[in-house]
Design a protein around this motif. Structure first.
Motif, mmCIF file in Angstrom:
data_model
loop_
_atom_site.group_PDB
_atom_site.id
_atom_site.type_symbol
_atom_site.label_atom_id
_atom_site.label_comp_id
_atom_site.label_asym_id
_atom_site.label_seq_id
_atom_site.Cartn_x
_atom_site.Cartn_y
_atom_site.Cartn_z
ATOM 1 N N ALA A 177 0.824 -1.215 0.000
ATOM 2 C CA ALA A 177 0.000 0.000 0.000
ATOM 3 C C ALA A 177 0.854 1.260 0.000
ATOM 4 O O ALA A 177 1.943 1.315 0.584
ATOM 5 C CB ALA A 177 -0.914 0.001 1.217
ATOM 6 N N SER A 178 0.333 2.275 -0.634
ATOM 7 C CA SER A 178 0.899 3.620 -0.536
ATOM 8 C C SER A 178 0.291 4.324 0.673
ATOM 9 O O SER A 178 -0.683 3.846 1.275
ATOM 10 C CB SER A 178 0.581 4.416 -1.802
ATOM 11 N N ALA A 179 0.848 5.479 1.009
ATOM 12 C CA ALA A 179 0.279 6.270 2.104
ATOM 13 C C ALA A 179 -1.160 6.663 1.790
ATOM 14 O O ALA A 179 -2.023 6.674 2.683
ATOM 15 C CB ALA A 179 1.135 7.513 2.348
ATOM 16 N N ALA A 180 -1.434 6.952 0.528
ATOM 17 C CA ALA A 180 -2.804 7.313 0.141
ATOM 18 C C ALA A 180 -3.748 6.129 0.314
ATOM 19 O O ALA A 180 -4.903 6.297 0.736
ATOM 20 C CB ALA A 180 -2.823 7.799 -1.303
ATOM 21 N N ASP A 181 -3.265 4.931 -0.010
ATOM 22 C CA ASP A 181 -4.083 3.740 0.221
ATOM 23 C C ASP A 181 -4.424 3.590 1.698
ATOM 24 O O ASP A 181 -5.564 3.275 2.062
ATOM 25 C CB ASP A 181 -3.338 2.489 -0.250
ATOM 26 N N VAL A 182 -3.440 3.787 2.558
ATOM 27 C CA VAL A 182 -3.666 3.660 4.000
ATOM 28 C C VAL A 182 -4.703 4.680 4.457
ATOM 29 O O VAL A 182 -5.596 4.362 5.263
ATOM 30 C CB VAL A 182 -2.350 3.827 4.775
ATOM 31 N N THR A 183 -4.626 5.888 3.945
ATOM 32 C CA THR A 183 -5.612 6.913 4.298
ATOM 33 C C THR A 183 -7.018 6.448 3.947
ATOM 34 O O THR A 183 -7.972 6.628 4.722
ATOM 35 C CB THR A 183 -5.288 8.230 3.575
ATOM 36 N N SER A 184 -7.180 5.810 2.799
ATOM 37 C CA SER A 184 -8.500 5.304 2.380
ATOM 38 C C SER A 184 -8.982 4.187 3.295
ATOM 39 O O SER A 184 -10.168 4.125 3.648
ATOM 40 C CB SER A 184 -8.429 4.800 0.935
ATOM 41 N N VAL A 185 -8.061 3.309 3.687
ATOM 42 C CA VAL A 185 -8.438 2.195 4.557
ATOM 43 C C VAL A 185 -8.852 2.696 5.936
ATOM 44 O O VAL A 185 -9.852 2.247 6.510
ATOM 45 C CB VAL A 185 -7.276 1.187 4.666
#
Length: 508
Positions: free
Chosen positions: A50-58
């Motif tokens: 995951a990217s940092a943006a992916d983590v934000t979405s999760v």
């Protein structure tokens, strides 16, 4: 690897997605990492990173699911845990096969890991008494005081490669039954167990989004530490990473329980049963290829019995069968080729530092593919405490013997180390055992028990540089970590009571 939901177009191997909102989720990042079968050395699949943006979405998805789960009754939350317990118990062989395929530990060890995690699930099923508050009636005229235990909110669990099922099961049942929403970031080296657990909890009735699995590396970890919605972090791993997680997450106002490294000592006194001690040293030193934070890596042998004890341990090691975990062997491979080479290099260090290599595992002939990440159990005697073989957490099947003059010197050696995770004493002297358990500055102590991991209704964790943060894992301290106490002072006024009084409130 199982439960993959996609295929890597370049390699044709299974590609494991994240698990978010009750379903597989790809995210936006195109990065992936390899998953090896340590017993063959070959890539068995790949996992999304995951990217940092992916983590934000999760995290946002977890925050969205939180209110409904937080307001669910304790009975409903416990009901999910009861159902999950039945699923896990019925299908533990399936999960064990995943652990063996990706970590390399033998099937019996994998099943043992799941059983210890199952204990925490069962403990969480009876969590009502740990979630209740206290009540004091009429502390002042017409005034009552009581407390509520409420969930923290969105919490994150960052788990290590060596126990891909047990460590998540240390945290998830307690966090979930307390009413929190969870983001789990497992090790990218053996990630499939995490998705399996998430699917099983969904099958047990956990609402979508309450548990989410995000795969990744350092980028994903740091994004969780910085996410404002994440209110608590649980971590198990090495001390440098534990310290980083503690400092960064604490600076961001989060609760932290970060379990770090260990260098566990087993002190054997002259009156001990040497056969029992030798069995224990082999079991605790080489189980799971030594890749566990509670492994005994240092044997403190009193001089008068050291030669006999070393001989007994070497005899037992000669009978160990090393190989593929699916073939009924005693010990499997290490997790990666790089880690195997790093551990093996310590044997050269031992020789150069004047220690005696009694059993050299580098020449092992495994029952398995020659390309697996093999290193046999190794026994090193007369290790100086100045050697890196003693000071470093090797995290592999290397048992060091340090000779001591007696009880006093043995305890002094333990006390001089920076870690305080687990320790054990082997003796038939009750007075020495009682003195040891009271004096030694270590968080978990065994008396004729080499791996003193507490049962689920006690809490797990060490002292000194083995634990950073607020509380230990699972047990009563786990519930304290995942809940916040709120005190309520209540007065229901009698209609005849009233009047103005600007003084400080007093009890009467």
């Amino acid at each position: 690897m199982t439960d993959a939901t996609d295929t890597d177009t370049d390699t044709g191997t299974p590609l494991l997605d994240h698990w978010v909102g009750g379903a597989p989720w790809r995210g936006d990042s195109e990065r992936t990492g390899p998953i090896h079968n340590p017993a063959t050395g070959r890539v068995s699949g790949r996992v999304r990173l995951a990217s940092a943006a992916d983590v934000t979405s999760v995290v946002a998805r977890a925050a969205e699911a939180l209110p409904g789960w937080r307001e669910a009754s304790v009975a409903r939350r416990q009901g999910v845990m009861f159902s999950f317990r039945e699923i896990l118990n019925a299908r533990k062989d399936e999960l064990a096969e995943i652990l063996t395929a990706e970590h390399g530990k033998v099937l019996s060890d994998a099943l043992g890991e799941i059983t210890r995690g199952l204990e925490v699930v069962e403990f969480a099923c009876g969590s009502g008494h740990l979630l209740k508050g206290d009540y004091s009636d009429n502390v002042s005229t017409g005034v009552d005081v009581y407390t509520l235990r409420q969930p923290v909110g969105v919490v994150a669990v960052i788990s290590p490669f060596n126990f891909p099922a047990m460590v998540p099961l240390w945290f998830l049942p307690v966090a979930l039954v307390s009413g929190n929403a969870v983001v789990l970031k497992p090790s990218e080296k053996d990630p499939s167990a995490a998705d399996w657990i998430a699917r099983a909890l969904a099958e047990a009735g956990l609402p979508d989004g309450v548990l989410n699995v995000v795969h990744g590396d350092r980028e994903a970890v740091d994004a969780l530490l910085d996410a404002p919605e994440v209110r608590a972090i649980s971590f198990v791993g090495s001390t440098p990473i534990a310290k980083h997680i503690y400092e960064r997450a604490s600076a961001n106002g989060k609760r932290v329980q970060a379990l770090g490294r260990a260098k566990n000592h087993m002190l054997v006194l002259p009156d001990a049963d040497l056969d029992l001690a030798a069995d224990a040293a082999v079991n605790a030193g080489f189980g799971s290829a030594g890749e566990r934070c509670m492994a005994v890596s240092v044997l403190l042998a009193v001089d008068s019995i050291a030669d006999a004890l070393v001989d007994k341990i070497a005899e037992r090691m000669a009978g160990l069968r090393i190989g593929d975990g699916t073939r009924g062997c005693d010990m499997g491979p290490l997790i990666t080729r790089e880690h195997r080479d790093k551990v093996a290099a310590y044997l050269d260090v031992a020789a150069s530092d004047g220690a005696r290599i009694v059993v050299d595992g580098r020449g092992v002939v495994p029952d398995g593919d020659a390309d697996g990440f093999w290193l046999g159990p190794s026994l090193v005697d007369r290790v100086p405490t100045s050697s890196a073989v003693y000071t470093d957490e090797i995290f592999g099947p290397v048992l060091s013997v340090v000779r001591v003059s007696g009880y006093e010197e043995g305890v002094a050696v333990i006390e001089a180390g920076p870690y305080g995770n687990g320790t054990a004493i082997f003796t038939n002297d009750g007075g020495a055992a009682r003195r040891f358990q009271r004096e030694v500055r270590v968080g978990m102590v065994g008396v004729n028990v080499p791996i003193p991991v507490p049962v689920a209704y006690h809490s797990f964790g060490g002292w000194k540089a083995s634990l950073f943060g607020d509380t230990k894992a699972y047990g009563p301290q786990g519930f304290a970590f995942y809940t916040q106490e709120k005190a309520v002072t209540s007065r229901w006024l009698d209609p005849s009571h009233g009047g103005i009084n600007l003084g400080f409130p007093q009890h009467d």
